[in-house]
Design an enzyme around this catalytic site. Sequence first.
Site, mmCIF file in Angstrom:
data_model
loop_
_atom_site.group_PDB
_atom_site.id
_atom_site.type_symbol
_atom_site.label_atom_id
_atom_site.label_comp_id
_atom_site.label_asym_id
_atom_site.label_seq_id
_atom_site.Cartn_x
_atom_site.Cartn_y
_atom_site.Cartn_z
ATOM 1 N N THR A 23 2.006 -4.629 4.283
ATOM 2 C CA THR A 23 1.925 -4.936 5.712
ATOM 3 C C THR A 23 1.503 -6.377 5.998
ATOM 4 O OG1 THR A 23 -0.349 -4.116 5.815
ATOM 5 C CG2 THR A 23 1.417 -2.552 6.368
ATOM 6 N N ASP A 41 2.086 -7.022 -4.135
ATOM 7 C CA ASP A 41 1.328 -7.110 -2.898
ATOM 8 C C ASP A 41 2.094 -8.103 -2.021
ATOM 9 O OD1 ASP A 41 -1.855 -6.749 -1.957
ATOM 10 O OD2 ASP A 41 -0.829 -8.511 -1.132
ATOM 11 N N SER A 42 2.143 -7.870 -0.736
ATOM 12 C CA SER A 42 3.016 -8.725 0.070
ATOM 13 C C SER A 42 2.506 -10.153 0.198
ATOM 14 C CB SER A 42 3.278 -8.114 1.441
ATOM 15 O OG SER A 42 2.166 -8.230 2.271
ATOM 16 N N SER A 43 1.273 -10.409 -0.236
ATOM 17 C CA SER A 43 0.833 -11.804 -0.250
ATOM 18 C C SER A 43 1.590 -12.596 -1.322
ATOM 19 C CB SER A 43 -0.684 -11.893 -0.479
ATOM 20 O OG SER A 43 -1.040 -11.117 -1.589
ATOM 21 N N THR A 81 0.813 -1.224 0.000
ATOM 22 C CA THR A 81 0.000 0.000 0.000
ATOM 23 C C THR A 81 0.842 1.269 0.000
ATOM 24 O OG1 THR A 81 -1.697 -1.161 1.223
ATOM 25 C CG2 THR A 81 -1.794 1.216 1.311
ATOM 26 N N GLN A 114 -1.319 -20.917 20.510
ATOM 27 C CA GLN A 114 -2.344 -20.083 19.885
ATOM 28 C C GLN A 114 -2.438 -18.730 20.588
ATOM 29 O OE1 GLN A 114 -5.988 -22.352 19.531
ATOM 30 N NE2 GLN A 114 -4.963 -23.962 18.394
ATOM 31 N N CYS A 115 -1.833 -18.630 21.776
ATOM 32 C CA CYS A 115 -1.802 -17.335 22.471
ATOM 33 C C CYS A 115 -0.649 -16.526 21.899
ATOM 34 C CB CYS A 115 -1.552 -17.518 23.963
ATOM 35 S SG CYS A 115 -2.834 -18.455 24.778
HETATM 36 N N1 ASP Z 1 -2.249 -6.052 0.786
HETATM 37 C C1 ASP Z 1 -1.252 -5.061 1.104
HETATM 38 C C2 ASP Z 1 0.077 -5.768 1.183
HETATM 39 O O1 ASP Z 1 0.371 -6.401 2.149
HETATM 40 C C3 ASP Z 1 -1.588 -4.412 2.389
HETATM 41 C C4 ASP Z 1 -0.644 -3.337 2.820
HETATM 42 O O2 ASP Z 1 0.361 -3.050 2.236
HETATM 43 O O3 ASP Z 1 -0.942 -2.705 3.845
HETATM 44 O O4 ASP Z 1 0.818 -5.717 0.237
#
Ligand code: ASP
Length: 338
Positions: free
Chosen positions: A89, A57-59, A13, A273-274
């Site tokens: 992010t 995109d970071s995915s 982003t 999981q915590c």
């Molecule tokens: N989908 C975006 C990413 O991780 C979200 C972001 O950058 O905040 O690339």
Amino acid sequence: MKRKVLLIYTGGTIGMEKDYSTGSLVPFNFENIFSKIPEMNLLDCEVVVHSFEKPVDSSDVGPNEWKNIAQIIEKEYHHYDGVLILHGTDTMSYTASALSFMLKGLRKPVILTGSQLPIGDLRTDAKENLLTSLNYACLYENDEAVVQEVAVYFEYKLLRGNRTLKYSAEYFDAYQSPNYPILGQSGVHLNYDRDALYRPDGTPFSVDLHLSQNVLFWRIFPGMSMELIPDLPKIKVLILQVFGSGTIYSDASTERILRKIRENGTEIVVVSQCVSGGISFGKYENSNIFNKIGAISGRDMTEESAITKAMHLLDNPNYTGTFAENFVQNLSGEISGD
Ligand code: ASP
């Protein structure tokens, strides 16, 4: 002396702006960052931008991109005083964790940041995140870098990268480090906690690009059928995310199935999981099974750290000792003592 920072732009982003014809966010040419944030010209450091050819995109960021970033840093390490990585992010904590294992003996800051709103947005958090990260990336005292590790800077806080997790898709304060103190906080001054900052043991800087992908992460839940846990020969490390301080169902089939997975040569790492606190085998009866089958305690590691550490260590020829022996070692501040 004017410090020099290498800014690696990977996407996310922070480097996007609205295409008003479609209403969607699209990446802008990051080489033009100085015109978007003219305040960057006021910084007391020289910033050189290295942009990914195709920002993502970071995915879409994973082992290949981690290696790419690590190789850029390896090549440029001696030409810069610090590195700032701009990153989406969503998976920033994974990248920060992976890099913390791949970059050995760091004596300079490697800081990751991003933003929840794009740079052009009126209420953007990008400017503060970017400008203060740059300040931390060129912060030196007596000719020594203050930060000598991989860190995440977000919303006034500097955190150890491999201790972070993204916990909010909404708030600017999007990252937490529940099991490790904040390294630094920016207010009127650029503060830092000397005692919390990592210091390497003196080994020279080097980069280890080894990453194995034969790692699987599995979260258990009440009522889950253990029979569904895949017992595939390709999975060499199964990271099991269990309840609280390390408990799991007490029925006989749990032990039978986990034992079978172990007999096939798969390592089992247990994480909680915590998000705060960690694993303590033997604290409850329902965690004794893990001692019995020779599972490895992930103690207070984040899941991002446990996953990337397993990828880094599995079949890594640069380590002596067994996977289990290496996994419980503190490699870069990611895990607390027993
Ligand atoms: N989908 C975006 C990413 O991780 C979200 C972001 O950058 O905040 O690339």
